[in-house]
Design an enzyme around this catalytic site. Structure first.
Site, PDB file in Angstrom:
ATOM      1  N   SER A  19     -21.054   9.470-114.544  1.00 21.62           N
ATOM      2  CA  SER A  19     -20.360   9.457-113.246  1.00 21.62           C
ATOM      3  C   SER A  19     -19.044   8.685-113.292  1.00 21.62           C
ATOM      4  CB  SER A  19     -21.263   8.861-112.168  1.00 21.62           C
ATOM      5  OG  SER A  19     -21.695   7.558-112.540  1.00 21.62           O
ATOM      6  N   ASP A 191     -19.284  -0.398-105.604  1.00 17.23           N
ATOM      7  CA  ASP A 191     -20.654  -0.400-105.109  1.00 17.23           C
ATOM      8  C   ASP A 191     -21.578  -1.246-105.990  1.00 17.23           C
ATOM      9  OD1 ASP A 191     -20.766   1.109-107.382  1.00 17.23           O
ATOM     10  OD2 ASP A 191     -21.480   2.942-106.432  1.00 17.23           O
ATOM     11  N   HIS A 194     -20.071   1.359-109.988  1.00 13.08           N
ATOM     12  CA  HIS A 194     -18.966   2.265-110.312  1.00 13.08           C
ATOM     13  C   HIS A 194     -17.616   1.586-110.038  1.00 13.08           C
ATOM     14  CE1 HIS A 194     -22.437   4.931-109.390  1.00 13.08           C
ATOM     15  NE2 HIS A 194     -22.016   5.521-110.499  1.00 13.08           N
TER      16      HIS A 194
END
Length: 242
Positions: A19, A191, A194
């Protein structure tokens, strides 16, 4: 008019990962966008990030992303994995990859890229970043998921990534260590896990000198607008004449 199509032969930087890579053209994790802007008119930046993936899955995916036919137009490849691999084995067995397997998986990915025609110095491993456990726990709680992260474990996987790079002779960006040296490194994560906008700028700053070395021989494609012969633009713009 001669064939001037550069779509297939335009030099490329390929970003591979989870991600942290998939979202690298977004408003927060924008390091890929910064890289693409930095290389515009010289090199395309190709995003091949897959959210949630680990090295175990990516090493099988890699031959479907890059083949021997692609090697000639690739200037650099980044591999940014480890965030999912370092999840706790009990709390998240699906994504977890044991430390030794993670390191060996990186080795295998590098070996494949070499077999496809890339040189070791064209490959850049990026370590997983630190984890702000308190912030990430809030995210996990809100989504009804167990918090399976440890910053200490993230550091162990980062160390394994550096060791893999040393073993393979590739370049490496030790994002974990570089971030941890900064007071308030938690701001580099939006967060807890990330990269934030600030964190993306930080990673871009670490990557840029390595990418610049690998693309220094690439010329800006096509002349500036004020250098085009308006009476005979084909002479200025066709690949066969530049």
């Amino acid at each position: 008019m001669a064939d001037c199509n550069l779509l297939s032969i335009w030099p490329k930087v390929v970003l591979i990962g989870s991600s942290g890579t998939q979202h690298c053209f977004g408003s927060e994790g924008k390091w890929g966008a910064l890289l693409a802007d930095h290389l515009q008119r010289k090199c395309d930046v190709i995003n091949r990030g897959f959210s949630g993936y680990n090295v175990r899955w990516c090493k099988y995916l890699l031959p479907q992303l890059i083949s021997e036919e692609d090697a000639d137009v690739i200037a650099a490849v980044t591999i940014f994995l480890g965030t999912n691999d370092s999840n706790d084995a009990t709390l998240n067995s699906k994504q977890h990859v044991p430390l030794e397997e993670y390191q060996e998986g990186l080795n295998e990915m590098v070996e494949y890229l070499q077999s496809a025609g890339l040189e070791r110095h064209q490959i850049i491993l990026i370590t997983p970043p630190p984890c702000d456990v308190k912030a990430w726990e809030k995210e996990c709680t809100a989504k009804g998921r167990p918090m399976a992260k440890s910053n200490k474990t993230a550091g162990e996987y980062a160390k394994a990534c550096v060791e893999a790079a040393n073993e393979c002779g590739t370049k490496c960006v030790d994002l974990y260590t570089a971030m941890m040296k900064n007071e308030g490194w938690e701001e580099y994560l939006h967060d807890g896990l990330h990269l934030s906008s600030k964190g993306s700028e930080f990673l871009f700053g670490l990557l840029r000198p390595l990418i610049d070395q690998l693309t220094s021989n690439l010329k800006t494609r096509f002349p500036l607008w004020d250098q085009i012969d308006e009476k005979n633009p084909e002479a200025s713009l066709c690949l066969d004449t530049i």
